[in-house]
Design an enzyme around this catalytic site. Structure first.
Site, PDB file in Angstrom:
ATOM      1  N   PRO A   2       0.782  -1.313   0.004  1.00 51.40           N
ATOM      2  CA  PRO A   2       0.026  -0.050  -0.152  1.00 51.40           C
ATOM      3  C   PRO A   2       0.719   1.461   0.149  1.00 51.40           C
ATOM      4  O   PRO A   2       1.752   1.469   0.761  1.00 51.40           O
ATOM      5  CB  PRO A   2      -0.815  -0.023   1.360  1.00 51.40           C
ATOM      6  CG  PRO A   2      -0.530  -1.465   1.843  1.00 51.40           C
ATOM      7  CD  PRO A   2       0.676  -2.055   1.366  1.00 51.40           C
ATOM      8  N   GLU A   3       0.540   2.091  -0.804  1.00 53.09           N
ATOM      9  CA  GLU A   3       1.180   3.507  -1.003  1.00 53.09           C
ATOM     10  C   GLU A   3       0.337   4.460  -0.533  1.00 53.09           C
ATOM     11  O   GLU A   3      -0.846   4.013  -0.497  1.00 53.09           O
ATOM     12  CB  GLU A   3       1.852   3.833  -2.464  1.00 53.09           C
ATOM     13  CG  GLU A   3       2.784   2.376  -2.653  1.00 53.09           C
ATOM     14  CD  GLU A   3       3.416   2.743  -4.016  1.00 53.09           C
ATOM     15  OE1 GLU A   3       3.849   3.857  -4.539  1.00 53.09           O
ATOM     16  OE2 GLU A   3       3.872   1.607  -4.802  1.00 53.09           O
ATOM     17  N   ARG A 113       2.086 -10.806   6.071  1.00 51.09           N
ATOM     18  CA  ARG A 113       3.493 -10.877   6.210  1.00 51.09           C
ATOM     19  C   ARG A 113       3.924 -10.449   7.670  1.00 51.09           C
ATOM     20  O   ARG A 113       5.314 -10.506   7.931  1.00 51.09           O
ATOM     21  CB  ARG A 113       4.208 -10.226   5.200  1.00 51.09           C
ATOM     22  CG  ARG A 113       4.140 -11.190   3.876  1.00 51.09           C
ATOM     23  CD  ARG A 113       5.256 -10.977   2.913  1.00 51.09           C
ATOM     24  NE  ARG A 113       6.587 -11.126   3.272  1.00 51.09           N
ATOM     25  CZ  ARG A 113       7.494 -10.695   2.441  1.00 51.09           C
ATOM     26  NH1 ARG A 113       7.208 -10.152   1.167  1.00 51.09           N
ATOM     27  NH2 ARG A 113       8.769 -10.880   3.026  1.00 51.09           N
ATOM     28  N   ARG A 155      22.315  16.203  -5.037  1.00 50.45           N
ATOM     29  CA  ARG A 155      22.140  14.754  -4.773  1.00 50.45           C
ATOM     30  C   ARG A 155      22.658  13.883  -5.701  1.00 50.45           C
ATOM     31  O   ARG A 155      22.220  14.080  -7.014  1.00 50.45           O
ATOM     32  CB  ARG A 155      20.672  14.382  -4.382  1.00 50.45           C
ATOM     33  CG  ARG A 155      20.013  14.980  -3.100  1.00 50.45           C
ATOM     34  CD  ARG A 155      20.538  14.477  -1.873  1.00 50.45           C
ATOM     35  NE  ARG A 155      20.176  13.013  -1.828  1.00 50.45           N
ATOM     36  CZ  ARG A 155      19.097  12.606  -0.974  1.00 50.45           C
ATOM     37  NH1 ARG A 155      18.258  13.619  -0.600  1.00 50.45           N
ATOM     38  NH2 ARG A 155      18.745  11.367  -1.175  1.00 50.45           N
TER      39      ARG A 155
END
Ligand SMILES: [Zn+2]
Length: 277
Positions: A2-3, A113, A155
């Site tokens: 799930p995001e 899980r 970055r």
């Protein structure tokens, strides 16, 4: 996994079911869910609490109580929340917690899980909790091109890895990161600090549009994800690159390729998403 769109879909279904309700019974059946706190102490604190509302921050579901207590639920890999009539699903082996509301219905937490977490945080501790963990909400006003450009500058890590960092922007996971990079026509291995201002602006719009598409379709069900009624989402039918190795790019027809970026399976179109500078 799930995001943001999946958690937002769960929130929008659970909020009307839980707001204004009292938690009559709380059974936490798996000690991993609340560790390092013992499950009985979390269950004891939750019992009798009155729900003010259910919100979301990044991938966290936030149940706020009238007492000022907040329950932060993170679904991690395979967590789901179901709202069912009392006693339903009692034989489910993956049931990890059951909350009975004062209208007699149950909110059932199931997790195959067992990586999901339930944490209790008091109102006065909440800002400190978020500030160390989460960047701006991608669909909110704090997520701007200027802020994103600032965060990316210097970055050298691949842009794919950087957008997965929850401190950069909250709520993106592997699916929507790949979808956003395809929409922005950015190669996933591109060094984050090399994006030109117009590419940063494109990425910001792409992050928003891929997440909004996911919310509109009630999330992506690739395996475990279900909404609280048990219904699957429909975003999996609308994914442009994620999981589509060898299938034609919806924009140019070139077969989608899979690579690994920072250990994560990553799908992209080798023609639309050129390596760049
Ligand atoms: Zn393409």
């Amino acid at each position: 996994v799930p995001e943001l769109p999946e958690v937002e879909t769960i929130r929008s279904r659970l909020a009307p079911a839980m707001a204004g309700r009292c938690l009559m019974r709380v059974a936490i059946l798996d000690s991993r869910l609340t560790r390092p706190e013992p499950p009985h102490s979390i269950a004891g604190e939750l019992r009798g609490q009155h729900v003010s509302d259910v919100s979301r921050r990044g991938k966290y579901l936030v149940v706020r109580f009238e007492s000022g207590l907040h329950l932060l639920v993170h679904l991690r890999m395979t967590g789901t929340l179901l709202h069912v009539p009392h006693g339903a699903r009692s034989v489910d082996p993956y049931r990890r917690a059951v909350v009975t509301l004062d209208d007699g219905s149950d909110v059932v937490y199931r997790d195959v899980r067992r990586f999901g977490t339930w944490q209790l945080v008091r109102k006065e501790e909440l800002d400190a909790f978020w500030s160390g963990r989460l960047g701006p909400e991608p669909l909110g006003p704090a997520f701007t091109s200027a802020r994103l450009a600032d965060a990316l500058s210097g970055r050298r890590a691949p842009i794919k890895s950087v957008v997965l960092d929850q401190r950069m922007v909250a709520g993106l996971g592997n699916i929507y990161a790949d979808e956003a990079l395809w929409r922005a026509r950015l190669h996933p291995l591109r060094a984050a600090g090399t994006l030109a201002p117009e590419e940063v602006a494109r990425l910001l719009r792409a992050v928003r549009s891929s997440l909004s598409a996911g919310i509109e379709r009630q999330g992506a069900t690739l395996r475990d994800y279900r909404d609280p009624t048990g219904a699957p989402g429909r975003m999996q039918e609308a994914l442009r690159v994620y999981g589509r190795t060898g299938e034609p790019c919806p924009r140019c027809g070139t077969p989608i390729e899979k690579i690994h970026v920072g250990g994560r399976g990553t799908w992209y179109c080798p023609r639309c998403q050129k390596p760049g500078s």
